[in-house]
Design a protein around this motif. Structure first.
Motif, PDB file in Angstrom:
ATOM      1  N   UNK A 414       0.691  -1.202  -0.048  1.00  0.00           N
ATOM      2  CA  UNK A 414       0.029   0.041   0.022  1.00  0.00           C
ATOM      3  C   UNK A 414       0.839   1.247   0.150  1.00  0.00           C
ATOM      4  N   UNK A 415       0.500   2.247  -0.900  1.00  0.00           N
ATOM      5  CA  UNK A 415       1.261   3.507  -0.977  1.00  0.00           C
ATOM      6  C   UNK A 415      -0.124   4.771  -0.660  1.00  0.00           C
ATOM      7  N   UNK A 416       0.244   5.427   0.361  1.00  0.00           N
ATOM      8  CA  UNK A 416      -0.722   6.492   0.910  1.00  0.00           C
ATOM      9  C   UNK A 416      -0.111   7.752   0.743  1.00  0.00           C
ATOM     10  N   UNK A 417      -0.460   8.711  -0.208  1.00  0.00           N
ATOM     11  CA  UNK A 417      -0.119  10.060  -0.278  1.00  0.00           C
ATOM     12  C   UNK A 417      -0.945  10.874   0.738  1.00  0.00           C
ATOM     13  N   UNK A 418      -0.479  10.767   2.185  1.00  0.00           N
ATOM     14  CA  UNK A 418      -1.105  11.458   3.058  1.00  0.00           C
ATOM     15  C   UNK A 418      -1.566  12.823   2.805  1.00  0.00           C
ATOM     16  N   UNK A 419      -0.206  13.746   2.092  1.00  0.00           N
ATOM     17  CA  UNK A 419      -0.491  15.143   1.542  1.00  0.00           C
ATOM     18  C   UNK A 419       0.537  15.407   0.977  1.00  0.00           C
TER      19      UNK A 419
END
Length: 651
Positions: A414-419
């Motif tokens: 999983x890759x999450x671009x939190x901001x």
């Protein structure tokens, strides 16, 4: 880019290592740099190794380090091992002969790291040939565009050996105009344990016609052996004489369809002085490496497709003087046909592929003189969005080995671009390493030394399950922080067990005996102190345990740190760096920590619109650290203090 969404390309702060530099030196350099012209921002680093398609390394579904051609030049790297030293997760393992050492990735030995050239396997010689470090000289540094390091299990795409990760050497490709370089390098020992060295390299690439392009590279070098200070009959560091020639071509069959072919041929001599009993002798190894390949890539019905066939060949011959018997000749050959295709179905990026590989070993220890085994594999990968800023990657590969059977390798990431400034990654992967033909062939009997080692047809592959979580935070335009924690469980590690003893000779058989747990943290920062002065830092912390004995694993330093200050202005650049290797256990002994300091300065001149001259001079191992003086139990050696000078003409 494979996935657009909100994963736009950004400036990547390349993960280079840490140094503890004095505050006074920092302030002095910073004050000098503020008066200079602002340097151009580097382009974002990309990787093709993480998913088989080009992605931003910062947001790719893996822990990625990219080492550029400029980095290689500044490090004065002589081979792949020099190129990757100091990268996050990488430590050194001893080979006990001639000062040799190999890399370990996330606490897993070099045999658990898959090495590729443009995605093609090389012969995994270092797990077959005892005490060797022969896997790092397949491609000359002058022909390398970049090196991509993927940390963590990657068997879901690449199959066997990718437990610790993958090191993929990306070669320079032909362009639509002629480019090239001619380089010379030399170094001279100014310390107790350094070797003099000299070399030259040539690279050229460009179009021959509107549809045909080619590239050529050649390299020659010579490094002296270093005698042992206490007893000059022995060489503390072996000498080397590598030479290589490579030729590659691309032909446009039709718009969007390219045929490519090439050959890389390398020969190398390794030599050192040794003693057998009371008899001194000169020991020489002649190595031959060759890889030939042909392939096609194109787009058919919305599928981006690649199909390749290639052969990797490696051989070693030993000769010894004074009547000392040489080791057996060994020849390894890998014939491979592989391919993959990728397309988009709605929000899914779908990749499917396969591999057929025949591995052959010629060795007199095999009762038939040679043996071989066939590997077959199919794999699938799906990348899709779970939300606006959350991307999932799922993969599965099925391998079939002609002797031990089948192995499934799943992977989820999983890759999450939190901001805009924060990227969080997490994933799980299963990986395996197939036994070598020596280990699994029932026909193998190795009896050259004082003991006998036998193959075992019932042996199983080594396997691992690994989890990681990490983050990359661009705190400000001048600051970035990064950290990744990982946990790996390894089982069925192959070693040998005693079958019987006949007189002084012990007879062993390879078997799955050991299991291990490896936990670690990779952390670092990049700080642009001024537009011209940058400080890069990286540290690797390891906690390991042999689950059979309860002890720490050998040759795994608990702490490794690398760092450098880089100052660039008006064609000049200067670099000050350190590499710290913490204390470690090795064969029952406790080895002390040590630190290597290096410094260099370079200057680039633009001669005209297409030509430039680059000069660099530096001092390696400034403190003249000699490992044998710290402990006689180090199984490898470091070059002593040396001054080096390089010159390269680019056109």
């Amino acid at each position: 880019m494979l996935l657009t969404h909100s994963f736009a390309l950004r400036r990547l702060c390349r993960p280079h290592p840490l140094a503890v530099a004095s505050t006074a030196a920092l302030l002095c350099l910073a004050g000098a740099a503020r008066a200079e012209v602002v340097a151009a921002a580097p382009l974002p680093a990309v990787t093709v190794t993480a998913t088989l398609t080009e992605q931003d390394a910062r947001t790719a579904p893996a822990s990625v380090t990219v080492i550029t051609a400029q980095d290689l030049a500044e490090r004065n790297a002589a081979d792949l091992l020099d190129a990757v030293r100091g990268a996050p997760g990488i430590t050194l393992s001893a080979r006990q002969v001639g000062g040799r050492k190999t890399l370990a990735l996330r606490g897993l030995e070099g045999k658990h790291t898959l090495t590729l050239i443009d995605g093609r396997r090389i012969s995994a010689s270092d797990d077959v040939i005892g005490h060797s470090d022969y896997q790092y000289g397949w491609l000359p540094i002058s022909a390398i565009e970049r090196v991509e390091i993927i940390r963590g299990p990657m068997s879901a795409l690449y199959g066997s050996e990718a437990l610790g990760g993958v090191v993929n050497i990306i070669s320079k490709k032909p362009k639509d105009r002629w480019i090239g370089s001619v380089g010379i390098t030399g170094s001279h020992a100014v310390g107790s344990d350094g070797a003099s060295e000299a070399g030259t390299s040539i690279f050229a690439a460009g179009p021959l016609t509107d549809r045909l392009r080619m590239s050529v590279n050649a390299e020659y070098a010579h490094r002296d052996a270093v005698p042992e200070k206490e007893d000059p009959r022995y060489s503390e560091i072996e000498g080397r004489k590598p030479r290589s020639l490579g030729l590659n071509a691309e032909f446009d069959l039709a718009p969007g369809h390219v045929l490519e072919a090439g050959v890389t041929d390398g020969k190398e001599q390794r030599f050192y002085d040794d003693v057998s009993g009371a008899k001194p002798y000169f020991n020489r190894y002649d190595l031959d490496r060759r890889q030939t390949h042909v392939g096609w890539r194109g787009e058919v019905g919305g599928w981006k497709t690649q199909l390749r066939a290639y052969r990797s060949e490696f051989s070693v011959r030993n000769s010894r003087t004074n009547g000392v018997a040489p080791t057996r000749p060994q020849d390894m050959t890998d014939d491979v046909v592989d391919g993959h295709a990728s397309t988009r179905f709605g929000s899914h990026q779908f990749t499917v592929g396969g591999e057929w590989r025949n591995e052959e070993l010629v060795n007199a220890g095999l009762t038939t003189g040679s043996d071989d085994v066939t590997h077959k594999a199919l794999f699938v990968q799906d990348e899709f969005a779970l939300g606006k800023n959350l991307i999932a990657t799922l993969g599965l590969r099925a391998d079939h080995h002609g002797i031990f059977g089948s192995e499934l390798s799943p992977r989820a990431y999983l890759v999450w671009e939190a901001g805009s400034a924060l990227v969080v990654k997490s994933g799980f992967g299963h990986a395996f390493k197939a036994p070598t033909l020596k280990q699994i062939s029932p026909n193998y009997v190795g009896a050259e030394g004082p003991h006998t080692f036998m193959g075992n047809a019932d042996i199983k592959p080594e396997t691992s399950n690994s989890f990681e979580i990490g983050a990359d935070w661009q705190v400000s335009p001048a600051w970035s922080l990064r950290a990744t924690a990982f946990h790996t469980e390894v089982k069925d590690l192959i070693t040998y067990r005693l079958l019987q003893q006949v007189g002084p000779r012990r007879i062993y058989q390879y078997d799955n005996v050991d299991a291990a747990r490896i936990q670690g943290l990779e952390a670092g920062f990049t700080w642009a102190i001024t537009p011209q002065l940058a400080w890069n830092t990286g540290a690797t912390l390891l906690r390991t345990r042999d689950k059979t004995t309860g002890k720490r694993l050998s040759d795994r330093p608990s702490t490794s740190v690398a760092s450098h200050l880089a100052w660039r202005v008006a064609g000049w650049d200067a670099r000050l760096g350190l590499q710290y290797t913490g204390s470690q256990d090795s064969s029952g002994y406790r080895l002390p920590a040590y630190t290597l300091w290096n410094a260099s300065v370079g200057r680039a001149w633009k001669l005209n619109a297409t030509q430039s001259l680059n000069l660099r001079a530096g001092l390696e191992n400034m403190g003249d650290v000699r490992l044998a003086e710290k402990s006689p139990n180090f199984g490898y050696a470091e070059q002593g203090r040396r001054v080096f000078v390089t010159a390269r003409l680019d056109f």
